[in-house]
Design a protein around this motif. Structure first.
Motif, short mmCIF file in Angstrom:
data_model
loop_
_atom_site.label_atom_id
_atom_site.label_comp_id
_atom_site.label_asym_id
_atom_site.label_seq_id
_atom_site.Cartn_x
_atom_site.Cartn_y
_atom_site.Cartn_z
N HIS A 5 0.84 -1.21 0.12
CA HIS A 5 -0.01 -0.06 0.15
C HIS A 5 0.82 1.33 0.04
O HIS A 5 0.61 2.18 -0.75
CB HIS A 5 -1.10 0.09 1.11
CG HIS A 5 -1.77 -1.37 1.33
ND1 HIS A 5 -1.10 -2.26 2.27
CD2 HIS A 5 -2.67 -1.61 0.66
CE1 HIS A 5 -2.26 -3.16 1.89
NE2 HIS A 5 -3.14 -2.93 1.16
N LEU A 6 1.90 1.18 0.82
CA LEU A 6 2.69 2.33 0.70
C LEU A 6 3.54 2.45 -0.57
O LEU A 6 3.80 3.52 -1.06
CB LEU A 6 3.75 2.21 2.22
CG LEU A 6 3.27 2.55 3.35
CD1 LEU A 6 4.25 2.13 4.45
CD2 LEU A 6 2.69 3.95 3.55
N ASP A 7 3.95 1.31 -1.03
CA ASP A 7 4.94 1.44 -2.31
C ASP A 7 3.52 1.93 -3.41
O ASP A 7 4.24 2.71 -4.43
CB ASP A 7 5.26 -0.19 -2.75
CG ASP A 7 6.23 -0.78 -1.67
OD1 ASP A 7 6.71 0.22 -1.09
OD2 ASP A 7 6.54 -1.78 -1.55
N CYS A 38 -5.49 11.91 3.48
CA CYS A 38 -5.62 10.53 3.08
C CYS A 38 -5.16 10.54 1.63
O CYS A 38 -5.64 11.49 0.57
CB CYS A 38 -7.24 10.25 2.69
SG CYS A 38 -7.44 8.81 2.04
N LEU A 39 -4.38 9.44 1.12
CA LEU A 39 -3.43 9.67 0.04
C LEU A 39 -4.46 8.92 -1.15
O LEU A 39 -3.91 8.96 -2.35
CB LEU A 39 -2.18 9.22 -0.08
CG LEU A 39 -1.16 9.67 0.67
CD1 LEU A 39 0.08 9.06 0.73
CD2 LEU A 39 -1.06 11.14 0.17
N GLU A 40 -5.74 8.63 -0.76
CA GLU A 40 -6.60 8.30 -2.10
C GLU A 40 -7.81 9.16 -2.40
O GLU A 40 -7.68 9.28 -3.48
CB GLU A 40 -7.36 6.78 -1.47
CG GLU A 40 -8.21 6.20 -2.44
CD GLU A 40 -8.44 4.77 -1.97
OE1 GLU A 40 -9.40 4.20 -2.54
OE2 GLU A 40 -7.62 3.84 -1.63
N HIS A 64 -9.49 3.31 3.04
CA HIS A 64 -8.52 3.86 2.58
C HIS A 64 -7.12 3.85 3.33
O HIS A 64 -7.14 4.12 4.40
CB HIS A 64 -8.64 5.49 2.26
CG HIS A 64 -9.69 5.69 1.30
ND1 HIS A 64 -10.34 6.93 1.14
CD2 HIS A 64 -10.28 4.79 0.53
CE1 HIS A 64 -11.27 6.89 0.18
NE2 HIS A 64 -11.54 5.61 -0.13
N PRO A 65 -6.24 2.94 2.83
CA PRO A 65 -5.15 2.59 3.78
C PRO A 65 -4.03 3.41 4.07
O PRO A 65 -3.48 3.38 5.31
CB PRO A 65 -4.47 1.48 2.91
CG PRO A 65 -4.77 1.56 1.58
CD PRO A 65 -5.98 2.32 1.61
N CYS A 79 0.26 3.41 6.99
CA CYS A 79 -0.42 2.34 6.15
C CYS A 79 -1.14 1.73 7.60
O CYS A 79 -0.67 1.08 8.33
CB CYS A 79 0.27 1.44 5.50
SG CYS A 79 -0.86 -0.04 5.07
N PHE A 80 -2.56 2.16 7.53
CA PHE A 80 -3.43 1.59 8.49
C PHE A 80 -3.43 -0.19 8.34
O PHE A 80 -3.42 -0.79 9.33
CB PHE A 80 -4.89 1.97 8.44
CG PHE A 80 -4.69 3.40 8.75
CD1 PHE A 80 -5.06 3.70 10.41
CD2 PHE A 80 -4.87 4.51 8.11
CE1 PHE A 80 -5.05 4.97 10.99
CE2 PHE A 80 -5.04 5.79 8.49
CZ PHE A 80 -5.09 6.10 9.76
N LEU A 81 -3.47 -0.64 7.23
CA LEU A 81 -3.55 -2.14 7.02
C LEU A 81 -2.47 -2.78 7.40
O LEU A 81 -2.63 -3.81 8.22
CB LEU A 81 -3.95 -2.45 5.57
CG LEU A 81 -5.26 -2.03 5.06
CD1 LEU A 81 -5.27 -2.28 3.49
CD2 LEU A 81 -6.45 -2.95 5.85
#
Length: 86
Positions: A5-7, A38-40, A64-65, A79-81
């Motif tokens: 997710h970070l990548d 939020c990056l989404e 949104h992670p 990243c929350f996930l």
């Protein structure tokens, strides 16, 4: 351990607001501690040190992670996930 997710998250997105935590502002509150982006979707929300913890609530609702710090001079992302910091 690498976090997909970070990548895959963009380095930045256009914030929906530059005035502060959007859910707090909508409720007439201004007592947030730090802001996250939020990056989404571009939502600006308050951190877990803030009374209402809107960034975490946003993840819980929207899944949104990745959020990044929306504080001047900070570029870290979370990243929350996967519970990883970059």
């Amino acid at each position: 351990m690498s976090c997909q997710h970070l990548d895959e998250a963009p380095a930045d997105v256009e914030p929906l607001s530059t005035e502060g935590c959007m859910p707090c502002l909508a409720a007439g509150e201004r007592d947030w501690v730090h802001l996250r982006l939020c990056l989404e979707c571009g939502l600006v929300a308050c951190c877990d040190s803030s009374p209402r913890r809107h960034a975490t609530a946003h993840f819980g609702e929207e899944r949104h992670p990745v959020m990044r710090s929306f504080e001047p001079g900070e570029t870290w992302r979370w990243c929350f996930l996967d519970e990883q910091l970059a």
